[in-house]
Write a protein that holds these residues in place. Structure first.
Motif, PDB file in Angstrom:
ATOM      1  N   ALA A 181       0.832  -1.212   0.000  1.00 27.20           N
ATOM      2  CA  ALA A 181       0.000   0.000   0.000  1.00 27.20           C
ATOM      3  C   ALA A 181       0.860   1.253   0.000  1.00 27.20           C
ATOM      4  O   ALA A 181       0.420   2.324  -0.450  1.00 27.20           O
ATOM      5  CB  ALA A 181      -0.933  -0.004   1.210  1.00 27.20           C
ATOM      6  N   TYR A 182       2.078   1.149   0.495  1.00 26.53           N
ATOM      7  CA  TYR A 182       3.042   2.255   0.479  1.00 26.53           C
ATOM      8  C   TYR A 182       3.939   2.182  -0.754  1.00 26.53           C
ATOM      9  O   TYR A 182       4.271   3.200  -1.363  1.00 26.53           O
ATOM     10  CB  TYR A 182       3.906   2.219   1.748  1.00 26.53           C
ATOM     11  N   ARG A 183       4.331   0.983  -1.115  1.00 22.62           N
ATOM     12  CA  ARG A 183       5.254   0.811  -2.241  1.00 22.62           C
ATOM     13  C   ARG A 183       4.650   1.291  -3.553  1.00 22.62           C
ATOM     14  O   ARG A 183       5.302   2.043  -4.292  1.00 22.62           O
ATOM     15  CB  ARG A 183       5.662  -0.663  -2.351  1.00 22.62           C
ATOM     16  N   VAL A 184       3.429   0.862  -3.831  1.00 23.80           N
ATOM     17  CA  VAL A 184       2.839   1.131  -5.140  1.00 23.80           C
ATOM     18  C   VAL A 184       2.738   2.628  -5.448  1.00 23.80           C
ATOM     19  O   VAL A 184       3.195   3.082  -6.511  1.00 23.80           O
ATOM     20  CB  VAL A 184       1.469   0.428  -5.282  1.00 23.80           C
ATOM     21  N   PRO A 185       2.148   3.462  -4.575  1.00 22.43           N
ATOM     22  CA  PRO A 185       2.070   4.889  -4.928  1.00 22.43           C
ATOM     23  C   PRO A 185       3.442   5.539  -5.076  1.00 22.43           C
ATOM     24  O   PRO A 185       3.631   6.394  -5.944  1.00 22.43           O
ATOM     25  CB  PRO A 185       1.268   5.507  -3.779  1.00 22.43           C
ATOM     26  N   PHE A 186       4.413   5.131  -4.251  1.00 22.03           N
ATOM     27  CA  PHE A 186       5.716   5.792  -4.297  1.00 22.03           C
ATOM     28  C   PHE A 186       6.652   5.198  -5.349  1.00 22.03           C
ATOM     29  O   PHE A 186       7.800   5.631  -5.469  1.00 22.03           O
ATOM     30  CB  PHE A 186       6.347   5.808  -2.906  1.00 22.03           C
ATOM     31  N   ARG A 203      11.609   2.563   0.838  1.00 20.54           N
ATOM     32  CA  ARG A 203      12.471   1.782  -0.058  1.00 20.54           C
ATOM     33  C   ARG A 203      12.444   2.340  -1.474  1.00 20.54           C
ATOM     34  O   ARG A 203      13.470   2.400  -2.157  1.00 20.54           O
ATOM     35  CB  ARG A 203      12.051   0.315  -0.057  1.00 20.54           C
ATOM     36  N   GLU A 204      11.252   2.757  -1.917  1.00 22.59           N
ATOM     37  CA  GLU A 204      11.151   3.355  -3.246  1.00 22.59           C
ATOM     38  C   GLU A 204      11.833   4.718  -3.279  1.00 22.59           C
ATOM     39  O   GLU A 204      12.496   5.071  -4.265  1.00 22.59           O
ATOM     40  CB  GLU A 204       9.681   3.492  -3.652  1.00 22.59           C
ATOM     41  N   ILE A 205      11.679   5.483  -2.211  1.00 22.96           N
ATOM     42  CA  ILE A 205      12.242   6.838  -2.161  1.00 22.96           C
ATOM     43  C   ILE A 205      13.765   6.808  -2.188  1.00 22.96           C
ATOM     44  O   ILE A 205      14.402   7.551  -2.940  1.00 22.96           O
ATOM     45  CB  ILE A 205      11.722   7.577  -0.914  1.00 22.96           C
ATOM     46  N   VAL A 206      14.384   5.927  -1.369  1.00 24.91           N
ATOM     47  CA  VAL A 206      15.851   5.937  -1.274  1.00 24.91           C
ATOM     48  C   VAL A 206      16.523   5.258  -2.458  1.00 24.91           C
ATOM     49  O   VAL A 206      17.753   5.233  -2.537  1.00 24.91           O
ATOM     50  CB  VAL A 206      16.337   5.322   0.054  1.00 24.91           C
ATOM     51  N   LYS A 207      15.735   4.711  -3.389  1.00 29.13           N
ATOM     52  CA  LYS A 207      16.332   4.222  -4.633  1.00 29.13           C
ATOM     53  C   LYS A 207      16.885   5.386  -5.457  1.00 29.13           C
ATOM     54  O   LYS A 207      17.793   5.207  -6.268  1.00 29.13           O
ATOM     55  CB  LYS A 207      15.284   3.474  -5.469  1.00 29.13           C
ATOM     56  N   SER A 208      16.324   6.577  -5.252  1.00 31.31           N
ATOM     57  CA  SER A 208      16.694   7.749  -6.033  1.00 31.31           C
ATOM     58  C   SER A 208      17.916   8.444  -5.444  1.00 31.31           C
ATOM     59  O   SER A 208      17.891   8.868  -4.282  1.00 31.31           O
ATOM     60  CB  SER A 208      15.519   8.736  -6.064  1.00 31.31           C
TER      61      SER A 208
END
Length: 311
Positions: free
Chosen positions: A101-106, A151-156
Protein backbone atom coordinates in the motif's frame (compact mmCIF):
# COMPACT_ATOMS: atom_id res chain seq x y z
CA UNK A 1 6.78 -1.54 62.53
CA UNK A 2 7.62 -1.89 66.26
CA UNK A 3 6.90 -5.62 65.88
CA UNK A 4 9.61 -5.99 63.23
CA UNK A 5 13.26 -6.41 64.17
CA UNK A 6 15.85 -4.95 61.74
CA UNK A 7 16.68 -8.41 60.42
CA UNK A 8 13.22 -9.96 60.58
CA UNK A 9 11.90 -11.74 57.46
CA UNK A 10 8.82 -9.52 57.53
CA UNK A 11 10.87 -6.32 57.41
CA UNK A 12 13.14 -7.72 54.69
CA UNK A 13 10.07 -8.65 52.65
CA UNK A 14 8.59 -5.18 53.19
CA UNK A 15 11.82 -3.54 52.04
CA UNK A 16 11.94 -5.79 48.95
CA UNK A 17 8.31 -4.98 48.13
CA UNK A 18 8.88 -1.24 48.47
CA UNK A 19 11.98 -1.54 46.27
CA UNK A 20 9.99 -3.40 43.60
CA UNK A 21 7.19 -0.85 43.73
CA UNK A 22 9.77 1.94 43.30
CA UNK A 23 11.30 0.20 40.26
CA UNK A 24 7.90 -0.40 38.68
CA UNK A 25 6.81 3.17 39.34
CA UNK A 26 10.03 4.45 37.73
CA UNK A 27 9.29 2.31 34.68
CA UNK A 28 5.78 3.72 34.41
CA UNK A 29 7.07 7.29 34.64
CA UNK A 30 9.72 6.51 32.04
CA UNK A 31 7.11 5.11 29.68
CA UNK A 32 4.89 8.17 29.90
CA UNK A 33 5.02 10.54 26.94
CA UNK A 34 3.73 14.11 26.75
CA UNK A 35 0.50 14.65 24.85
CA UNK A 36 1.39 16.90 21.94
CA UNK A 37 -1.05 19.60 20.87
CA UNK A 38 -0.90 21.74 17.77
CA UNK A 39 -2.38 22.59 14.38
CA UNK A 40 -3.36 19.85 11.99
CA UNK A 41 -3.21 21.02 8.40
CA UNK A 42 -4.98 19.09 5.63
CA UNK A 43 -2.88 18.31 2.59
CA UNK A 44 -3.69 17.47 -1.02
CA UNK A 45 -4.05 13.75 -0.26
CA UNK A 46 -6.12 12.36 2.59
CA UNK A 47 -3.29 10.02 3.58
CA UNK A 48 -0.97 12.97 4.30
CA UNK A 49 -1.33 15.15 7.38
CA UNK A 50 0.76 18.08 8.56
CA UNK A 51 1.20 18.92 12.23
CA UNK A 52 2.64 22.13 13.66
CA UNK A 53 3.22 21.75 17.43
CA UNK A 54 1.93 24.48 19.74
CA UNK A 55 5.46 24.57 21.15
CA UNK A 56 6.98 25.41 17.76
CA UNK A 57 9.42 28.34 17.97
CA UNK A 58 10.18 30.28 14.79
CA UNK A 59 13.81 30.42 13.70
CA UNK A 60 15.67 33.27 11.98
CA UNK A 61 14.75 33.44 8.30
CA UNK A 62 11.80 31.11 8.95
CA UNK A 63 13.85 28.03 8.18
CA UNK A 64 11.87 24.96 9.21
CA UNK A 65 13.01 21.41 9.90
CA UNK A 66 10.70 18.69 8.61
CA UNK A 67 10.08 15.12 9.75
CA UNK A 68 8.15 12.89 7.33
CA UNK A 69 6.97 9.69 9.00
CA UNK A 70 5.49 6.68 7.21
CA UNK A 71 2.99 4.37 8.95
CA UNK A 72 1.70 4.60 12.48
CA UNK A 73 -0.79 6.48 14.63
CA UNK A 74 -0.17 10.18 14.06
CA UNK A 75 -0.75 11.22 17.68
CA UNK A 76 1.82 8.66 18.82
CA UNK A 77 4.38 10.14 16.43
CA UNK A 78 3.60 13.67 17.61
CA UNK A 79 3.88 12.66 21.26
CA UNK A 80 7.27 11.08 20.66
CA UNK A 81 8.47 14.16 18.81
CA UNK A 82 7.44 16.22 21.85
CA UNK A 83 9.33 13.80 24.11
CA UNK A 84 12.43 14.38 21.97
CA UNK A 85 11.89 18.18 22.22
CA UNK A 86 11.82 18.53 18.43
CA UNK A 87 11.26 22.01 17.09
CA UNK A 88 10.05 20.72 13.73
CA UNK A 89 6.99 20.38 11.54
CA UNK A 90 5.78 16.80 11.09
CA UNK A 91 4.04 15.15 8.15
CA UNK A 92 2.58 11.72 8.82
CA UNK A 93 1.77 9.39 5.91
CA UNK A 94 -0.70 6.54 6.43
CA UNK A 95 -2.12 4.24 3.77
CA UNK A 96 -4.50 1.35 4.49
CA UNK A 97 -2.78 -1.99 3.99
CA UNK A 98 0.61 -3.64 4.19
CA UNK A 99 3.89 -2.56 2.62
CA UNK A 100 2.49 -2.73 -0.94
CA UNK A 101 0.00 0.00 0.00
CA UNK A 102 3.04 2.25 0.48
CA UNK A 103 5.25 0.81 -2.24
CA UNK A 104 2.84 1.13 -5.14
CA UNK A 105 2.07 4.89 -4.93
CA UNK A 106 5.72 5.79 -4.30
CA UNK A 107 6.86 3.86 -7.34
CA UNK A 108 5.89 7.14 -8.96
CA UNK A 109 9.28 8.78 -8.50
CA UNK A 110 7.73 12.24 -8.44
CA UNK A 111 5.36 11.55 -5.54
CA UNK A 112 7.78 12.27 -2.71
CA UNK A 113 8.70 15.57 -4.33
CA UNK A 114 4.98 16.33 -4.63
CA UNK A 115 4.60 15.64 -0.91
CA UNK A 116 7.46 18.00 -0.01
CA UNK A 117 6.16 20.74 -2.31
CA UNK A 118 2.65 20.38 -0.94
CA UNK A 119 3.95 20.54 2.64
CA UNK A 120 5.93 23.70 1.92
CA UNK A 121 2.97 25.38 0.22
CA UNK A 122 0.64 24.48 3.10
CA UNK A 123 3.16 25.82 5.58
CA UNK A 124 3.50 29.09 3.68
CA UNK A 125 -0.28 29.39 3.81
CA UNK A 126 -0.14 29.67 7.60
CA UNK A 127 -0.29 33.30 8.70
CA UNK A 128 2.60 32.97 11.15
CA UNK A 129 4.93 31.52 8.49
CA UNK A 130 4.21 33.17 5.15
CA UNK A 131 6.00 33.05 1.81
CA UNK A 132 9.48 33.16 3.34
CA UNK A 133 9.15 29.75 5.03
CA UNK A 134 11.41 27.04 3.63
CA UNK A 135 12.55 23.61 4.74
CA UNK A 136 16.01 23.15 6.19
CA UNK A 137 16.89 19.73 7.66
CA UNK A 138 14.79 16.87 6.26
CA UNK A 139 14.37 13.62 8.20
CA UNK A 140 12.41 10.57 7.08
CA UNK A 141 11.24 7.85 9.45
CA UNK A 142 9.15 4.72 9.07
CA UNK A 143 7.64 2.02 11.21
CA UNK A 144 6.76 -1.50 10.08
CA UNK A 145 5.06 -1.47 6.64
CA UNK A 146 6.09 2.16 6.04
CA UNK A 147 9.37 0.89 4.65
CA UNK A 148 7.46 0.10 1.43
CA UNK A 149 7.44 3.82 0.62
CA UNK A 150 10.89 4.60 1.96
CA UNK A 151 12.47 1.78 -0.06
CA UNK A 152 11.15 3.36 -3.25
CA UNK A 153 12.24 6.84 -2.16
CA UNK A 154 15.85 5.94 -1.27
CA UNK A 155 16.33 4.22 -4.63
CA UNK A 156 16.69 7.75 -6.03
CA UNK A 157 20.16 9.35 -5.72
CA UNK A 158 18.41 12.74 -5.74
CA UNK A 159 16.29 11.89 -2.72
CA UNK A 160 19.24 10.27 -0.93
CA UNK A 161 21.04 13.59 -1.28
CA UNK A 162 18.00 15.56 -0.16
CA UNK A 163 17.24 13.49 2.97
CA UNK A 164 19.56 14.44 5.83
CA UNK A 165 18.65 11.62 8.20
CA UNK A 166 16.75 8.36 8.15
CA UNK A 167 15.13 6.27 10.90
CA UNK A 168 13.95 2.73 10.16
CA UNK A 169 12.09 1.76 13.35
CA UNK A 170 11.74 -2.02 13.05
CA UNK A 171 10.91 -1.24 9.46
CA UNK A 172 12.81 -3.04 6.71
CA UNK A 173 11.82 -6.41 5.32
CA UNK A 174 12.88 -8.11 2.10
CA UNK A 175 12.25 -11.06 -0.16
CA UNK A 176 14.57 -13.99 0.50
CA UNK A 177 16.97 -14.49 -2.41
CA UNK A 178 18.12 -17.91 -3.66
CA UNK A 179 21.21 -17.70 -1.44
CA UNK A 180 19.05 -17.23 1.68
CA UNK A 181 19.87 -13.53 2.12
CA UNK A 182 17.75 -10.40 1.54
CA UNK A 183 17.21 -9.74 -2.16
CA UNK A 184 19.89 -7.31 -3.33
CA UNK A 185 17.57 -5.17 -5.45
CA UNK A 186 15.41 -4.47 -2.40
CA UNK A 187 18.38 -3.52 -0.23
CA UNK A 188 20.32 -1.37 -2.70
CA UNK A 189 18.88 2.02 -1.74
CA UNK A 190 19.27 1.38 1.98
CA UNK A 191 22.84 0.15 1.47
CA UNK A 192 23.67 3.27 -0.53
CA UNK A 193 22.26 5.46 2.25
CA UNK A 194 24.12 3.41 4.88
CA UNK A 195 27.35 4.09 2.97
CA UNK A 196 26.70 7.82 3.14
CA UNK A 197 25.94 7.61 6.88
CA UNK A 198 28.99 5.44 7.63
CA UNK A 199 31.11 8.07 5.85
CA UNK A 200 29.68 10.75 8.12
CA UNK A 201 27.64 12.52 5.44
CA UNK A 202 24.18 11.43 6.69
CA UNK A 203 22.50 9.96 9.76
CA UNK A 204 20.89 6.53 9.54
CA UNK A 205 19.38 4.90 12.63
CA UNK A 206 18.24 1.32 12.12
CA UNK A 207 16.35 -0.48 14.89
CA UNK A 208 15.05 -4.02 14.95
CA UNK A 209 13.25 -6.46 17.20
CA UNK A 210 13.67 -10.24 17.28
CA UNK A 211 10.27 -10.93 15.71
CA UNK A 212 10.68 -13.82 13.27
CA UNK A 213 9.09 -13.74 9.84
CA UNK A 214 8.27 -16.71 7.64
CA UNK A 215 8.80 -16.65 3.90
CA UNK A 216 10.71 -13.35 3.87
CA UNK A 217 13.58 -11.62 5.67
CA UNK A 218 12.94 -10.05 9.08
CA UNK A 219 14.24 -6.71 10.30
CA UNK A 220 16.96 -8.53 12.26
CA UNK A 221 18.05 -10.28 9.05
CA UNK A 222 18.01 -7.12 6.94
CA UNK A 223 19.98 -5.47 9.74
CA UNK A 224 22.55 -8.24 9.49
CA UNK A 225 22.75 -7.61 5.74
CA UNK A 226 23.49 -3.91 6.32
CA UNK A 227 26.16 -4.79 8.88
CA UNK A 228 27.80 -7.22 6.48
CA UNK A 229 27.69 -4.62 3.71
CA UNK A 230 29.47 -2.12 5.97
CA UNK A 231 31.86 -4.79 7.36
CA UNK A 232 30.66 -3.70 10.77
CA UNK A 233 30.56 -5.83 13.90
CA UNK A 234 28.24 -5.46 16.87
CA UNK A 235 28.84 -4.95 20.57
CA UNK A 236 26.75 -6.33 23.41
CA UNK A 237 24.26 -3.81 24.72
CA UNK A 238 22.31 -4.54 27.89
CA UNK A 239 20.83 -1.07 28.02
CA UNK A 240 17.27 -0.16 28.96
CA UNK A 241 15.48 2.24 26.64
CA UNK A 242 12.29 4.25 26.79
CA UNK A 243 9.22 2.33 27.87
CA UNK A 244 9.59 -1.40 27.25
CA UNK A 245 12.64 -1.16 24.98
CA UNK A 246 15.44 -3.49 26.04
CA UNK A 247 18.57 -3.83 23.95
CA UNK A 248 20.94 -6.70 23.28
CA UNK A 249 23.32 -5.37 20.60
CA UNK A 250 24.54 -2.17 18.98
CA UNK A 251 26.73 -1.14 16.07
CA UNK A 252 28.04 2.31 15.17
CA UNK A 253 30.13 3.90 12.47
CA UNK A 254 30.07 7.69 12.08
CA UNK A 255 26.43 8.55 11.25
CA UNK A 256 25.20 4.94 11.05
CA UNK A 257 23.76 3.28 14.16
CA UNK A 258 22.02 -0.07 14.57
CA UNK A 259 20.08 -0.88 17.74
CA UNK A 260 19.02 -4.49 18.27
CA UNK A 261 16.14 -4.74 20.74
CA UNK A 262 14.97 -7.82 22.59
CA UNK A 263 11.53 -9.31 22.12
CA UNK A 264 9.79 -11.54 19.61
CA UNK A 265 6.13 -10.60 20.10
CA UNK A 266 3.81 -8.20 18.33
CA UNK A 267 3.98 -5.92 21.34
CA UNK A 268 7.77 -5.87 21.12
CA UNK A 269 7.41 -4.82 17.48
CA UNK A 270 4.95 -2.03 18.39
CA UNK A 271 7.37 -0.69 21.00
CA UNK A 272 9.49 0.69 18.15
CA UNK A 273 6.59 3.00 17.26
CA UNK A 274 5.30 3.66 20.77
CA UNK A 275 8.73 4.76 21.98
CA UNK A 276 10.38 6.08 18.82
CA UNK A 277 11.18 9.24 20.78
CA UNK A 278 14.13 7.16 21.96
CA UNK A 279 15.80 7.87 18.59
CA UNK A 280 14.10 10.96 17.15
CA UNK A 281 16.43 13.26 19.05
CA UNK A 282 19.43 11.74 17.26
CA UNK A 283 18.26 12.66 13.75
CA UNK A 284 19.83 16.12 13.78
CA UNK A 285 16.53 18.00 13.71
CA UNK A 286 16.21 21.30 15.54
CA UNK A 287 15.14 21.11 19.16
CA UNK A 288 13.19 23.62 21.18
CA UNK A 289 15.38 26.52 22.31
CA UNK A 290 16.12 26.85 26.02
CA UNK A 291 13.95 29.09 28.17
CA UNK A 292 15.04 32.70 27.64
CA UNK A 293 16.54 32.17 24.18
CA UNK A 294 14.41 34.86 22.56
CA UNK A 295 16.55 35.18 19.42
CA UNK A 296 16.58 31.38 18.88
CA UNK A 297 20.36 31.08 18.52
CA UNK A 298 20.68 28.24 21.02
CA UNK A 299 22.19 30.45 23.74
CA UNK A 300 20.78 32.55 26.57
CA UNK A 301 22.82 35.76 26.71
CA UNK A 302 22.61 39.55 26.45
CA UNK A 303 21.64 39.26 22.76
CA UNK A 304 18.26 37.93 23.89
CA UNK A 305 17.40 41.23 25.58
CA UNK A 306 16.40 43.14 22.45
CA UNK A 307 13.89 40.60 21.03
CA UNK A 308 12.51 40.12 24.56
CA UNK A 309 12.05 43.89 24.98
CA UNK A 310 10.52 44.31 21.52
CA UNK A 311 8.24 41.30 21.91
Amino acid sequence: TSLLSPASPQLLMLRATLCLVTILAAGLVEAQLPFATGRQVAMSRSQWRMFIPDTYTHRPGDEVDLLVHFHGDSQTVWNNAAYADLNAVIVTVNYNGLSSAYRVPFQDTTLFDQLLTDAENRLRGQTDFGAAASFDTLAVSSFSAGYGAVREIVKSPTYRTQIDSLLAADSLYATTASDGTPLDSQMAGYKAYADLAAAGDKRFIFTHSQVATFGYESTEETGNELLQHLSLGTATDNGVGLGTLRYYRKAEQEGFTLHGARGATGDDHLAHLRYMGEWLGDLGLATRPPLGDFNADGRVDIADYTPWRDG
